[in-house]
Design an enzyme around this catalytic site. Structure first.
Site, PDB file in Angstrom:
ATOM      1  CG  ASP A   1       4.486  -5.215  -2.739  1.00  0.00           C
ATOM      2  OD1 ASP A   1       3.319  -5.048  -3.160  1.00  0.00           O
ATOM      3  OD2 ASP A   1       4.805  -6.155  -1.998  1.00  0.00           O
ATOM      4  CG  LEU A   2       4.620   1.970   0.421  1.00  0.00           C
ATOM      5  CD1 LEU A   2       5.543   1.238   1.378  1.00  0.00           C
ATOM      6  CD2 LEU A   2       5.007   3.436   0.346  1.00  0.00           C
TER       7      LEU A   2
END
Length: 303
Positions: free
Chosen positions: A199-200
């Site tokens: 989830d960067l």
């Protein structure tokens, strides 16, 4: 006492039901417990995301500013402290873990500068370059034993592909989803062993604080870690701050910085479209998320 934000109440109730409401009810007591046990005093207004409450604190033993993170434990969050320790040992650019309670999942983290998210960087290319550089560092680390695995996620999404496609209203989107599934099948036998963030996006990268010696460094936080192929980590950078004209150059820039095989990276990015399509239809939707449908369209056109 802490005030629980209405938005956190809404998301926990919507997505986690009774378990989410139980977590919310326990939050005030949980906060009080760790403020006392870990010798912390509050140092600012509470912050929150979809699944966590974060309290700015000061550690009374040495005056270090930190962040107390309270979140419900589930299959996505349980690996976070493990990943942070591994990345910390490798100097991979993730937020430093200062303390962890295994029973509750509560963490004490280094305090970053919440006023300076990467999303505030006006230069789009510069922001993508920062994110790609961080991904390269994070995914250079091998995942530890026990981490949830991309291979298992791929099996689940492929098993649901036909049912999901049948739930879509648009014929073109049904065909697109099955093309995504076909691409994933080509690479599913080699799901990879790198430690992925999952989830960067640009709001999950903050500037380090000057008084911690990290003023010029961008730091990754809030992972939902798993073991797999780095190509599965590219989607958040394409989807967030979405720009139709930016899909291809962002994809090209990231695959170059990470040194990825572009066809494998394309297949795993289409896997993220498939995964999100499965979740969307399960939640009652009958269309793919429009930005992700556009990403899939552009990547499929590159065959």
């Amino acid at each position: 006492m802490i005030d629980i934000p209405d938005a956190l109440i809404a998301t926990q109730s919507k997505y986690n039901g009774e378990a989410g409401r139980a977590f919310l009810a326990a939050l005030p007591g949980l906060a009080d417990r760790f403020l006392e046990e870990w010798g912390l005093r509050r140092d600012g207004a509470a912050m929150y995301g979809m699944c966590a409450l974060v309290l700015p604190v000061v550690r009374e033993s040495d005056g270090r500013r930190a962040a107390l993170k309270l979140q419900a434990q589930d299959e996505e969050t349980v690996g976070e402290p493990v990943a942070l320790r591994v990345w910390g040992e490798a100097g991979a650019g993730a937020v430093e873990l200062l303390g962890h309670d295994p029973g509750t999942g509560t963490m004490l983290l280094e305090r970053l500068d919440e006023r300076r998210p990467l999303s505030g960087t006006a230069d789009e290319r510069a922001a993508v370059e920062v994110l790609a550089g961080l991904l390269a560092r994070l995914t250079s680390v091998r995942a530890p034993e026990g981490m949830r695995r991309l291979g298992d996620a791929a099996e689940r999404m492929l098993a649901e592909a036909g049912r999901t496609a049948a739930g879509l209203a648009d014929t073109g989107e049904r065909r697109m989803l099955m093309d995504c599934a076909a691409a994933v099948r080509e690479v599913a036998g080699e799901p990879g062993d790198r430690l992925l963030h999952w989830d960067l996006h640009y709001d999950n990268v903050l500037a380090g604080r000057a008084d911690e010696g990290r003023a010029q460094e961008w730091v990754a936080l809030d992972p939902k870690p798993l073991a797999g192929d780095p190509g599965f980590d590219l989607m958040p950078a394409l989807f967030n701050r979405f720009d139709t004209s930016g899909v291809r150059w962002r994809f090209d820039l990231m695959t170059e910085v990470l040194g990825l095989d572009r066809e494998r990276a394309r297949a795993w990015t289409l896997g993220r479209v498939l995964q999100n399509g499965v979740w969307a239809v399960a939640d009652g939707a009958h269309r793919l998320p429009p930005e992700q449908a556009e990403i899939a369209r552009q990547l499929l056109e590159r065959e």
